[in-house]
Design a protein around this motif. Sequence first.
Motif, PDB file in Angstrom:
ATOM      1  N   SER A  67       0.855  -1.193   0.000  1.00 53.52           N
ATOM      2  CA  SER A  67       0.000   0.000   0.000  1.00 53.52           C
ATOM      3  C   SER A  67       0.893   1.246   0.000  1.00 53.52           C
ATOM      4  O   SER A  67       2.123   1.134   0.086  1.00 53.52           O
ATOM      5  N   GLY A  69       0.869   3.245   2.379  1.00 55.28           N
ATOM      6  CA  GLY A  69       1.069   3.563   3.790  1.00 55.28           C
ATOM      7  C   GLY A  69       0.375   4.865   4.174  1.00 55.28           C
ATOM      8  O   GLY A  69       0.805   5.569   5.081  1.00 55.28           O
ATOM      9  N   GLY A  70      -0.673   5.185   3.455  1.00 53.70           N
ATOM     10  CA  GLY A  70      -1.461   6.388   3.789  1.00 53.70           C
ATOM     11  C   GLY A  70      -0.869   7.681   3.249  1.00 53.70           C
ATOM     12  O   GLY A  70      -1.284   8.764   3.659  1.00 53.70           O
ATOM     13  N   GLY A 101     -12.329   5.324  -0.856  1.00 51.04           N
ATOM     14  CA  GLY A 101     -12.339   5.680   0.561  1.00 51.04           C
ATOM     15  C   GLY A 101     -11.328   6.809   0.701  1.00 51.04           C
ATOM     16  O   GLY A 101     -10.117   6.554   0.640  1.00 51.04           O
ATOM     17  N   GLY A 103      -8.910   9.610   2.249  1.00 48.93           N
ATOM     18  CA  GLY A 103      -8.098   9.523   3.462  1.00 48.93           C
ATOM     19  C   GLY A 103      -7.004   8.493   3.278  1.00 48.93           C
ATOM     20  O   GLY A 103      -5.916   8.613   3.832  1.00 48.93           O
ATOM     21  N   GLY A 104      -7.269   7.472   2.464  1.00 46.32           N
ATOM     22  CA  GLY A 104      -6.229   6.500   2.107  1.00 46.32           C
ATOM     23  C   GLY A 104      -5.245   7.182   1.161  1.00 46.32           C
ATOM     24  O   GLY A 104      -5.624   8.079   0.397  1.00 46.32           O
ATOM     25  N   CYS A 130     -16.274   7.462   0.367  1.00 47.43           N
ATOM     26  CA  CYS A 130     -16.422   7.236   1.810  1.00 47.43           C
ATOM     27  C   CYS A 130     -15.432   8.144   2.521  1.00 47.43           C
ATOM     28  O   CYS A 130     -14.314   8.361   2.050  1.00 47.43           O
ATOM     29  N   ASN A 163     -18.217   7.678   7.029  1.00 50.16           N
ATOM     30  CA  ASN A 163     -18.296   6.426   7.787  1.00 50.16           C
ATOM     31  C   ASN A 163     -18.887   6.644   9.180  1.00 50.16           C
ATOM     32  O   ASN A 163     -19.634   5.809   9.679  1.00 50.16           O
ATOM     33  N   PHE A 180     -18.984  -0.439   7.293  1.00 53.17           N
ATOM     34  CA  PHE A 180     -18.491  -0.599   5.923  1.00 53.17           C
ATOM     35  C   PHE A 180     -19.553  -1.271   5.050  1.00 53.17           C
ATOM     36  O   PHE A 180     -19.754  -0.911   3.898  1.00 53.17           O
ATOM     37  N   ALA A 183     -22.072   1.174   4.089  1.00 56.89           N
ATOM     38  CA  ALA A 183     -21.582   2.041   3.008  1.00 56.89           C
ATOM     39  C   ALA A 183     -21.739   1.332   1.671  1.00 56.89           C
ATOM     40  O   ALA A 183     -22.202   1.915   0.685  1.00 56.89           O
TER      41      ALA A 183
HETATM   42  N1  LIG Z   1     -16.992   2.278   3.737  1.00 56.42           N
HETATM   43  C1  LIG Z   1     -15.787   1.723   3.722  1.00 56.42           C
HETATM   44  N2  LIG Z   1     -14.741   2.462   4.070  1.00 56.42           N
HETATM   45  C2  LIG Z   1     -13.534   1.871   4.071  1.00 56.42           C
HETATM   46  C3  LIG Z   1     -13.336   0.510   3.727  1.00 56.42           C
HETATM   47  N3  LIG Z   1     -12.020   0.227   3.839  1.00 56.42           N
HETATM   48  C4  LIG Z   1     -11.432   1.371   4.225  1.00 56.42           C
HETATM   49  N4  LIG Z   1     -12.339   2.367   4.358  1.00 56.42           N
HETATM   50  C5  LIG Z   1     -12.139   3.782   4.685  1.00 56.42           C
HETATM   51  O1  LIG Z   1     -11.407   4.337   3.612  1.00 56.42           O
HETATM   52  C6  LIG Z   1     -10.245   4.974   4.084  1.00 56.42           C
HETATM   53  C7  LIG Z   1      -9.129   4.706   3.095  1.00 56.42           C
HETATM   54  O2  LIG Z   1      -8.699   3.366   3.210  1.00 56.42           O
HETATM   55  P1  LIG Z   1      -8.198   2.508   1.967  1.00 56.42           P
HETATM   56  O3  LIG Z   1      -9.209   2.460   0.894  1.00 56.42           O
HETATM   57  O4  LIG Z   1      -7.771   1.192   2.502  1.00 56.42           O
HETATM   58  O5  LIG Z   1      -6.940   3.364   1.475  1.00 56.42           O
HETATM   59  P2  LIG Z   1      -6.192   3.241   0.083  1.00 56.42           P
HETATM   60  O6  LIG Z   1      -6.801   4.156  -0.898  1.00 56.42           O
HETATM   61  O7  LIG Z   1      -6.102   1.799  -0.287  1.00 56.42           O
HETATM   62  O8  LIG Z   1      -4.771   3.849   0.423  1.00 56.42           O
HETATM   63  P3  LIG Z   1      -3.528   3.208   1.192  1.00 56.42           P
HETATM   64  O9  LIG Z   1      -3.983   1.869   1.740  1.00 56.42           O
HETATM   65  O10 LIG Z   1      -3.224   4.214   2.227  1.00 56.42           O
HETATM   66  O11 LIG Z   1      -2.475   3.053   0.170  1.00 56.42           O
HETATM   67  C8  LIG Z   1     -10.008   4.402   5.467  1.00 56.42           C
HETATM   68  O12 LIG Z   1      -9.424   5.351   6.277  1.00 56.42           O
HETATM   69  C9  LIG Z   1     -11.375   4.001   5.952  1.00 56.42           C
HETATM   70  O13 LIG Z   1     -12.007   5.069   6.651  1.00 56.42           O
HETATM   71  C10 LIG Z   1     -14.482  -0.254   3.353  1.00 56.42           C
HETATM   72  O14 LIG Z   1     -14.418  -1.431   3.026  1.00 56.42           O
HETATM   73  N5  LIG Z   1     -15.675   0.412   3.360  1.00 56.42           N
END
Ligand SMILES: Nc1nc2c(ncn2[C@@H]2O[C@H](COP(=O)(O)OP(=O)(O)OP(=O)(O)O)[C@@H](O)[C@H]2O)c(=O)[nH]1
Length: 405
Positions: A67, A69-70, A101, A103-104, A130, A163, A180, A183
């Motif tokens: 990933s 790592g945010g 989602g 924030g990721g 989300c 969320n 989740f 959502a």
């Molecule tokens: N509704 C919902 N929100 C989710 C889910 N998984 C993660 N999130 C939210 O989405 C945000 C982003 O997470 P991810 O989608 O895992 O992030 P990413 O875009 O893959 O980015 P990195 O993992 O940081 O590389 C999280 O902080 C959670 O709040 C899910 O299955 N459903």
Amino acid sequence: MVNFAPLNTNIKVLGIGGAGGNILGFLSQSNINGLKLSYIDSDANNLAASTLSDKHLIGKNVTRGLSTGGNPDIGRKIAQEDMPLLRKLIEGVDLLIVVVGLGGGLSSGLAPLLVKEAKRQGSLVFCFACLPFTLEGKQKHEAANNALLELRVESGAVILLPNDLLLQELEPTATVLEAFQAASQWVLRGVKALLSVIRQTGMINIDFATLKNVFAEPGGKTLYGLGQGEGENFLQKALDDLSLCPMLFVPQQTRQAERLLVNIIGGKNLTLGDINKALATLAGKFCSKESTIIGAVIDPNKKDYVDICVMGKASARAPKKSATKGVISRDDKKSTPKELPVYPYPLQQQELNLESEVDYSELSFLIDHNKPENRGLFDETEQNLFNGEDLDVPTYLRRGIKIRL
Ligand SMILES: Nc1nc2c(ncn2[C@@H]2O[C@H](COP(=O)(O)OP(=O)(O)OP(=O)(O)O)[C@@H](O)[C@H]2O)c(=O)[nH]1
Ligand SMILES: [Mg+2]
């Protein structure tokens, strides 16, 4: 008869990152006819766990299967490196539905660049985004907020699913996974509603051209709400359900659209009077300009049933600093429903000017991590404490109750 128009509009749903992949996995279980689902992630483990067939590892040379790592900077770097693949995935797509989602790191960094590219090649983009839980911390919220600002500039519509709010809808003992799941269910309903607007032909038609007309101009906030009612008083139930829809969760002043698109799917006993009542209520509540586009379809297999979808773009001329800024209020007394006629399709073709006065404080309703609590309008005043509770903080935040928008 519910007829399905030929599939001449190329629609694709693209899930980005962990959240996008999970939600698309959920969508794939309902086998929506002809809907293409693609999932991209830099996290090889997530991809391996996904049952989706069209999935792509991105950022191989950047994170080597891990990933971000945010870190949104890494997400941006991946977008730049893998732009040829991304371009291929969105090529020729008329309606691109992006599921993320925010924030990721991957989603926050990559999604705005991808959406910009989609817009450049002429796609209409709807994003279901989300938002992280408050407890996930300031950094995630900042990343989400920044990405949202960028996404709004490039997308036709950005529909938010905080969320926090979804957890609030459930029992106090509900788990994060249940939020989740909620959502995912909302995204499924949202996508289905969008498809029925475009594909179903019935009494009064809306098609992709109409949708594109309303949402073609990027920028501004999106109004999007769904409500369903069945049995006795089905119409009122649907209107009540709609007013609790978490996707309508936007600050008060943005709940006024210049043009409102209302799609109604009703059972065989739905009357014109019902349609008129629904329209009058929704137009009175959400439309600043008495300019409503309506689509209505009758499903002969159903009775005492109605499914309502309302969508629009926030008014550019909404007051920037209304008395309710930053505060979610219950029904505004001033917006009592007025009797409006059912407008024939097509309606007034006004150009939306969304550039000038749009207020981009998208997450103004979320907790400000620099302050003990987000006090909205009352930020500058002394706290109004009673039994240890600040009465100027909206009750739903203090008590965790459902809000009616
Ligand atoms: N509704 C919902 N929100 C989710 C889910 N998984 C993660 N999130 C939210 O989405 C945000 C982003 O997470 P991810 O989608 O895992 O992030 P990413 O875009 O893959 O980015 P990195 O993992 O940081 O590389 C999280 O902080 C959670 O709040 C899910 O299955 N459903
Ligand atoms: Mg991830």
